[in-house]
Design a protein around this motif. Sequence first.
Motif, PDB file in Angstrom:
ATOM      1  N   ALA A   1     -26.927  -0.586   3.355  1.00  0.00           N
ATOM      2  CA  ALA A   1     -26.927   0.732   3.991  1.00  0.00           C
ATOM      3  C   ALA A   1     -25.788   1.598   3.463  1.00  0.00           C
ATOM      4  CB  ALA A   1     -26.818   0.576   5.503  1.00  0.00           C
ATOM      5  N   ALA A   2     -24.597   1.002   3.314  1.00  0.00           N
ATOM      6  CA  ALA A   2     -23.446   1.752   2.796  1.00  0.00           C
ATOM      7  C   ALA A   2     -23.715   2.253   1.380  1.00  0.00           C
ATOM      8  CB  ALA A   2     -22.197   0.870   2.812  1.00  0.00           C
ATOM      9  N   CYS A   3     -24.259   1.385   0.527  1.00  0.00           N
ATOM     10  CA  CYS A   3     -24.521   1.759  -0.867  1.00  0.00           C
ATOM     11  C   CYS A   3     -25.636   2.809  -0.965  1.00  0.00           C
ATOM     12  CB  CYS A   3     -24.860   0.526  -1.687  1.00  0.00           C
ATOM     13  SG  CYS A   3     -23.441  -0.553  -1.962  1.00  0.00           S
ATOM     14  N   CYS A   4     -26.605   2.739  -0.058  1.00  0.00           N
ATOM     15  CA  CYS A   4     -27.667   3.758  -0.060  1.00  0.00           C
ATOM     16  C   CYS A   4     -27.099   5.131   0.300  1.00  0.00           C
ATOM     17  CB  CYS A   4     -28.772   3.369   0.917  1.00  0.00           C
ATOM     18  SG  CYS A   4     -29.850   2.048   0.320  1.00  0.00           S
ATOM     19  N   ILE A   5     -26.194   5.162   1.277  1.00  0.00           N
ATOM     20  CA  ILE A   5     -25.571   6.436   1.651  1.00  0.00           C
ATOM     21  C   ILE A   5     -24.752   6.979   0.487  1.00  0.00           C
ATOM     22  CG2 ILE A   5     -23.910   7.559   3.191  1.00  0.00           C
ATOM     23  CD1 ILE A   5     -24.776   5.521   5.346  1.00  0.00           C
ATOM     24  N   TRP A   6     -23.927   6.114  -0.119  1.00  0.00           N
ATOM     25  CA  TRP A   6     -23.136   6.545  -1.279  1.00  0.00           C
ATOM     26  C   TRP A   6     -24.043   6.990  -2.432  1.00  0.00           C
ATOM     27  CZ3 TRP A   6     -19.673   1.701  -0.510  1.00  0.00           C
ATOM     28  CH2 TRP A   6     -18.551   2.042   0.256  1.00  0.00           C
ATOM     29  N   GLY A   7     -25.068   6.215  -2.691  1.00  0.00           N
ATOM     30  CA  GLY A   7     -25.928   6.496  -3.844  1.00  0.00           C
ATOM     31  C   GLY A   7     -26.738   7.766  -3.695  1.00  0.00           C
ATOM     32  N   LEU A   8     -27.099   8.116  -2.460  1.00  0.00           N
ATOM     33  CA  LEU A   8     -27.913   9.312  -2.225  1.00  0.00           C
ATOM     34  C   LEU A   8     -27.074  10.528  -1.831  1.00  0.00           C
ATOM     35  CD1 LEU A   8     -30.843   7.638  -0.237  1.00  0.00           C
ATOM     36  CD2 LEU A   8     -30.827   8.302  -2.653  1.00  0.00           C
ATOM     37  N   SER A   9     -25.753  10.345  -1.740  1.00  0.00           N
ATOM     38  CA  SER A   9     -24.900  11.456  -1.295  1.00  0.00           C
ATOM     39  C   SER A   9     -24.909  12.638  -2.257  1.00  0.00           C
ATOM     40  CB  SER A   9     -23.458  10.965  -1.100  1.00  0.00           C
ATOM     41  OG  SER A   9     -22.894  10.545  -2.340  1.00  0.00           O
TER      42      SER A   9
ATOM     43  N   ALA B   1     -24.361  14.629 -13.021  1.00  0.00           N
ATOM     44  CA  ALA B   1     -24.538  13.494 -12.116  1.00  0.00           C
ATOM     45  C   ALA B   1     -24.811  12.200 -12.872  1.00  0.00           C
ATOM     46  CB  ALA B   1     -25.667  13.783 -11.130  1.00  0.00           C
ATOM     47  N   VAL B   2     -25.454  12.286 -14.050  1.00  0.00           N
ATOM     48  CA  VAL B   2     -25.676  11.088 -14.871  1.00  0.00           C
ATOM     49  C   VAL B   2     -24.342  10.487 -15.279  1.00  0.00           C
ATOM     50  CG1 VAL B   2     -26.519  10.256 -17.096  1.00  0.00           C
ATOM     51  CG2 VAL B   2     -27.958  11.751 -15.719  1.00  0.00           C
ATOM     52  N   GLU B   3     -23.409  11.340 -15.698  1.00  0.00           N
ATOM     53  CA  GLU B   3     -22.076  10.865 -16.074  1.00  0.00           C
ATOM     54  C   GLU B   3     -21.352  10.266 -14.876  1.00  0.00           C
ATOM     55  OE1 GLU B   3     -19.335  13.163 -18.391  1.00  0.00           O
ATOM     56  OE2 GLU B   3     -20.939  14.077 -19.572  1.00  0.00           O
ATOM     57  N   ALA B   4     -21.559  10.855 -13.698  1.00  0.00           N
ATOM     58  CA  ALA B   4     -20.921  10.327 -12.496  1.00  0.00           C
ATOM     59  C   ALA B   4     -21.409   8.906 -12.218  1.00  0.00           C
ATOM     60  CB  ALA B   4     -21.210  11.233 -11.301  1.00  0.00           C
ATOM     61  N   SER B   5     -22.712   8.692 -12.336  1.00  0.00           N
ATOM     62  CA  SER B   5     -23.248   7.347 -12.101  1.00  0.00           C
ATOM     63  C   SER B   5     -22.698   6.358 -13.128  1.00  0.00           C
ATOM     64  CB  SER B   5     -24.779   7.364 -12.142  1.00  0.00           C
ATOM     65  OG  SER B   5     -25.271   7.602 -13.449  1.00  0.00           O
TER      66      SER B   5
ATOM     67  N   PRO C   1     -24.421   3.202  -7.917  1.00  0.00           N
ATOM     68  CA  PRO C   1     -24.631   3.977  -9.144  1.00  0.00           C
ATOM     69  C   PRO C   1     -26.080   3.999  -9.608  1.00  0.00           C
ATOM     70  CG  PRO C   1     -23.512   1.915  -9.655  1.00  0.00           C
ATOM     71  CD  PRO C   1     -23.521   2.049  -8.158  1.00  0.00           C
ATOM     72  N   THR C   2     -26.847   2.953  -9.254  1.00  0.00           N
ATOM     73  CA  THR C   2     -28.263   2.949  -9.639  1.00  0.00           C
ATOM     74  C   THR C   2     -29.010   4.078  -8.934  1.00  0.00           C
ATOM     75  OG1 THR C   2     -28.231   0.557 -10.019  1.00  0.00           O
ATOM     76  CG2 THR C   2     -30.381   1.579  -9.675  1.00  0.00           C
ATOM     77  N   LEU C   3     -28.758   4.243  -7.640  1.00  0.00           N
ATOM     78  CA  LEU C   3     -29.381   5.349  -6.904  1.00  0.00           C
ATOM     79  C   LEU C   3     -28.878   6.703  -7.422  1.00  0.00           C
ATOM     80  CD1 LEU C   3     -29.365   3.957  -3.245  1.00  0.00           C
ATOM     81  CD2 LEU C   3     -31.359   4.342  -4.713  1.00  0.00           C
ATOM     82  N   GLN C   4     -27.574   6.770  -7.743  1.00  0.00           N
ATOM     83  CA  GLN C   4     -27.037   8.009  -8.324  1.00  0.00           C
ATOM     84  C   GLN C   4     -27.759   8.353  -9.623  1.00  0.00           C
ATOM     85  OE1 GLN C   4     -22.781   8.368  -8.790  1.00  0.00           O
ATOM     86  NE2 GLN C   4     -22.376   7.173  -6.959  1.00  0.00           N
ATOM     87  N   PHE C   5     -27.964   7.337 -10.448  1.00  0.00           N
ATOM     88  CA  PHE C   5     -28.637   7.536 -11.729  1.00  0.00           C
ATOM     89  C   PHE C   5     -30.074   8.019 -11.526  1.00  0.00           C
ATOM     90  CE2 PHE C   5     -31.452   5.561 -14.936  1.00  0.00           C
ATOM     91  CZ  PHE C   5     -31.042   6.263 -16.052  1.00  0.00           C
ATOM     92  N   LEU C   6     -30.795   7.399 -10.591  1.00  0.00           N
ATOM     93  CA  LEU C   6     -32.185   7.779 -10.340  1.00  0.00           C
ATOM     94  C   LEU C   6     -32.274   9.202  -9.782  1.00  0.00           C
ATOM     95  CD1 LEU C   6     -33.549   4.446  -8.813  1.00  0.00           C
ATOM     96  CD2 LEU C   6     -34.031   5.390 -11.086  1.00  0.00           C
ATOM     97  N   VAL C   7     -31.365   9.550  -8.894  1.00  0.00           N
ATOM     98  CA  VAL C   7     -31.350  10.917  -8.355  1.00  0.00           C
ATOM     99  C   VAL C   7     -31.067  11.925  -9.468  1.00  0.00           C
ATOM    100  CG1 VAL C   7     -30.067  12.518  -6.866  1.00  0.00           C
ATOM    101  CG2 VAL C   7     -30.728  10.275  -5.997  1.00  0.00           C
TER     102      VAL C   7
END
Length: 314
Positions: A13-21, A97-101, A255-261
Amino acid sequence: MDEAKKGVLAMVAACCIWGLSSLYYKLLSHVPPLEVLSHRTLWSLVFFSAVLLVQGRLGLVGALFSRPRALGLVAMAALFISTNWFFFIYSIQIGRAVEASLGYYIFPLVAVMLGFVFLGERHSAAKWVAVVLAALAVAGLTWGLGAAPWVSLVLAATFGLYGLIKRGVDAGPVVSVTTEVLLLAPLALIWLWGVHVQGWTGLTGRSLGAFGADWGDSLLLMASGPLTATPLILFSFASKRVSFATVGLVQYLNPTLQFLVATLAFREPFTPWHAMAFGLIWTALLLYSGESLRQDRAARRASVSSVTEATTRT
């Protein structure tokens, strides 16, 4: 449900919140990053303080101020985490955002280097190979794009240094982060005073002072407090219930969710050079994770063996 399963769910849950933020910060892309950062600091302070007040632990923040060494470490941690927050917000606003991930993928490998340099940690050959692959990824991306992925490097370095400093802080994560945002609050208040009262425009030249001008923006800015605090509380809950290796593996969800977003929602470009860099980084993380799991199992076996031996002797 046993405690280990609760810990894994909390970590996910924590990683999903971070990843989708990044979706949240994209909604505030018209508000300059320093203004967003200032609100994130102040509303985080409000939320964290409320949590500690309910828990009856708010006095622990005051106790930190009576310990100069601990307070100095917290102040340094505050500097690095605020820099990290700023560049993450900024990266979303400028379309990186790609670089951020990539930065958060690199972070565990930066931690290996920091542990070696500052803590004298000794690492296996597999982990050093992972570090070399990460360095090759950054070098290749720099060559291919004609510029270093500075957003990735800043995010990885600041988060790594933040974690390094926090190792020396003898306080719980919620208490220490509350103290960090408390130390940053005067700077945030000064900036917002300048924005709303003095009409500061900052470096962006954009219209500032979003809070109060639009109810939607105001609510979004207020939401930065629970958005910052909730995953940290979940992470703290999880870290006490699952192994360090499990925490490390599940963290890659962020970072995987960040990358996908970034690629699917924001439609940021993903060039062959990016593919090369991410391929090397993912290979490095497979090596790193596999070695971490092996070491974790070996440590557990050694612990069980020592307990068994002690029981036999008695």
